[in-house]
Scaffold this active site. Structure first.
Site, mmCIF file in Angstrom:
data_model
loop_
_atom_site.group_PDB
_atom_site.id
_atom_site.type_symbol
_atom_site.label_atom_id
_atom_site.label_comp_id
_atom_site.label_asym_id
_atom_site.label_seq_id
_atom_site.Cartn_x
_atom_site.Cartn_y
_atom_site.Cartn_z
ATOM 1 N N ASN A 94 47.149 44.172 43.260
ATOM 2 C CA ASN A 94 46.090 44.070 44.265
ATOM 3 C C ASN A 94 44.920 43.014 43.565
ATOM 4 O O ASN A 94 45.087 42.900 42.293
ATOM 5 C CB ASN A 94 45.445 45.365 44.440
ATOM 6 C CG ASN A 94 46.457 46.386 44.737
ATOM 7 O OD1 ASN A 94 47.322 46.191 45.783
ATOM 8 N ND2 ASN A 94 46.288 47.783 44.622
ATOM 9 N N HIS A 107 47.163 43.553 37.050
ATOM 10 C CA HIS A 107 48.195 44.608 36.338
ATOM 11 C C HIS A 107 49.300 44.743 37.750
ATOM 12 O O HIS A 107 48.789 44.527 39.086
ATOM 13 C CB HIS A 107 47.618 45.634 36.247
ATOM 14 C CG HIS A 107 46.871 46.516 37.210
ATOM 15 N ND1 HIS A 107 45.407 46.021 37.627
ATOM 16 C CD2 HIS A 107 46.878 47.583 37.933
ATOM 17 C CE1 HIS A 107 44.996 47.035 38.343
ATOM 18 N NE2 HIS A 107 45.822 47.839 38.579
#
Length: 147
Positions: A94, A107
């Site tokens: 995201n 991440h």
């Protein structure tokens, strides 16, 4: 490694906060998520601090997919299953709060899914295709990409 002193992921990379490490290279660290959505939920993080994917140099991203593949195989998603009833997984990344990013360090999640009620739930509010708009967007994006 570029880092931010208050970034929890940078602290994990530096060893200031412990993690359940699964795999590591010079540019990437993979470890189990401590708030998992399912058994085997792992995070893969570049060892370069950047809030969004486009902030990360390419050399810090080159190991991401090979490590994701290793982790997916380790949690059992590579089982031969012709009926498609075995373990699946989501690979999630995201960018920005509006896209549900909680930690401002790029991440990637590997989230195994063994049953419908486990892991990540996803809605897909697809629109009816307007080919004129799609063609115009295609032309704009080609120009922005440099093609």
């Amino acid at each position: 490694m570029s880092s931010l002193p208050t970034c929890i992921f940078c602290k994990i990379i530096k060893g200031e906060i412990p993690c359940f490490k699964l795999f590591e290279t010079d540019t990437v660290l993979a470890y189990l998520d401590i708030q998992p959505l399912s058994k085997g939920h792992a995070l893969i993080i570049p060892k370069y601090h950047g809030a969004r994917l486009h902030n990360i140099p390419d050399e810090y991203l080159s190991d991401v997919l090979p490590i994701t593949k290793k982790i997916a195989k380790a949690v059992g998603v590579d089982n031969d299953d012709p009926e498609g009833k075995g373990i699946g997984y989501n690979f999630l990344q995201n960018n920005g709060r509006i896209a549900h990013q909680e930690v401002d360090h790029v991440h990637f999640h590997v989230i195994p899914k063994r049953v419908q009620t486990e892991g990540l739930g996803v809605g897909w509010p697809a629109e009816t295709t307007d080919f004129d708009k799609l063609k115009k967007l295609h032309e704009e994006l080609l120009k922005a990409i440099g093609n």
